[in-house]
Write a protein that holds these residues in place. Structure first.
Motif, PDB file in Angstrom:
ATOM      1  N   MET A 158     -36.167 146.368  81.023  1.00  0.00           N
ATOM      2  CA  MET A 158     -35.213 146.712  79.987  1.00  0.00           C
ATOM      3  C   MET A 158     -35.957 147.348  78.818  1.00  0.00           C
ATOM      4  O   MET A 158     -37.104 147.028  78.553  1.00  0.00           O
ATOM      5  CB  MET A 158     -34.488 145.461  79.499  1.00  0.00           C
ATOM      6  N   ALA A 159     -35.265 148.203  78.124  1.00  0.00           N
ATOM      7  CA  ALA A 159     -35.842 148.892  76.980  1.00  0.00           C
ATOM      8  C   ALA A 159     -35.105 148.476  75.713  1.00  0.00           C
ATOM      9  O   ALA A 159     -33.887 148.304  75.720  1.00  0.00           O
ATOM     10  CB  ALA A 159     -35.724 150.397  77.175  1.00  0.00           C
ATOM     11  N   VAL A 160     -35.855 148.323  74.628  1.00  0.00           N
ATOM     12  CA  VAL A 160     -35.234 148.011  73.343  1.00  0.00           C
ATOM     13  C   VAL A 160     -34.556 149.277  72.833  1.00  0.00           C
ATOM     14  O   VAL A 160     -35.173 150.341  72.776  1.00  0.00           O
ATOM     15  CB  VAL A 160     -36.269 147.487  72.328  1.00  0.00           C
ATOM     16  N   GLN A 161     -33.277 149.156  72.483  1.00  0.00           N
ATOM     17  CA  GLN A 161     -32.484 150.293  72.056  1.00  0.00           C
ATOM     18  C   GLN A 161     -31.639 149.921  70.838  1.00  0.00           C
ATOM     19  O   GLN A 161     -31.349 148.753  70.610  1.00  0.00           O
ATOM     20  CB  GLN A 161     -31.524 150.735  73.170  1.00  0.00           C
ATOM     21  N   ILE A 162     -31.259 150.951  70.087  1.00  0.00           N
ATOM     22  CA  ILE A 162     -30.266 150.812  69.030  1.00  0.00           C
ATOM     23  C   ILE A 162     -28.958 151.327  69.625  1.00  0.00           C
ATOM     24  O   ILE A 162     -28.891 152.453  70.110  1.00  0.00           O
ATOM     25  CB  ILE A 162     -30.618 151.646  67.779  1.00  0.00           C
ATOM     26  N   VAL A 163     -27.933 150.496  69.590  1.00  0.00           N
ATOM     27  CA  VAL A 163     -26.626 150.861  70.134  1.00  0.00           C
ATOM     28  C   VAL A 163     -25.643 150.926  68.971  1.00  0.00           C
ATOM     29  O   VAL A 163     -25.499 149.965  68.225  1.00  0.00           O
ATOM     30  CB  VAL A 163     -26.140 149.823  71.173  1.00  0.00           C
ATOM     31  N   THR A 164     -24.996 152.063  68.810  1.00  0.00           N
ATOM     32  CA  THR A 164     -23.938 152.202  67.808  1.00  0.00           C
ATOM     33  C   THR A 164     -22.612 152.023  68.526  1.00  0.00           C
ATOM     34  O   THR A 164     -22.281 152.786  69.436  1.00  0.00           O
ATOM     35  CB  THR A 164     -23.977 153.595  67.146  1.00  0.00           C
ATOM     36  N   LEU A 165     -21.902 150.977  68.136  1.00  0.00           N
ATOM     37  CA  LEU A 165     -20.609 150.704  68.747  1.00  0.00           C
ATOM     38  C   LEU A 165     -19.502 151.447  68.009  1.00  0.00           C
ATOM     39  O   LEU A 165     -19.653 151.783  66.834  1.00  0.00           O
ATOM     40  CB  LEU A 165     -20.319 149.201  68.726  1.00  0.00           C
TER      41      LEU A 165
END
Length: 123
Positions: free
Chosen positions: A1-8
């Motif tokens: 898994m990769a650390v990501q920024i998710v904009t909901l």
């Protein structure tokens, strides 16, 4: 898994380890949703407008808050249509997130979401 920024689409910014879940195999393999592992809401601490922070080159103070503090779960399935963007975090922010996760795992406690500790971002 990769650390990501998710904009909901709700406007929340999450930092989490993100992967895609699939149904089937080979040519029949189809993505069904995203899996967010240990998601935290990111929020900037301080009252200065974002453009002033960027112009002055100051580092951002960021607070981590557990995304769903009402659940004991650490993993959440996100439908594709709930996500606006996925991006890579700043290196300092990623390191702070990984330290937070390592600390929680080391102490063997579940984060109750009430200890949103600030982190430095933007090296």
């Amino acid at each position: 898994m990769a650390v990501q920024i998710v904009t909901l689409k709700t406007g929340d910014y999450l930092i989490c380890e993100l992967k895609e879940l699939y149904n089937g195999e080979g040519e029949d393999k189809r993505g069904i949703c995203l899996l967010a592992d240990r998601p935290y809401i990111l929020s900037v601490i301080g009252s200065a407008p974002q453009y002033l922070i960027e112009e002055s080159g100051a580092e951002l103070q960021v607070k981590f808050s557990k995304w769903n503090p009402y659940s004991v779960d650490d993993q959440f399935k996100l439908p594709y249509d709930s996500v606006m963007t996925i991006s890579n975090p700043e290196p300092g922010l990623q390191d702070a997130y990984l330290r937070k996760i390592a600390e929680i795992q080391k102490n063997g406690v579940t984060d109750d979401g009430n200890n949103g500790e600030p982190a430095e971002a933007g090296e």
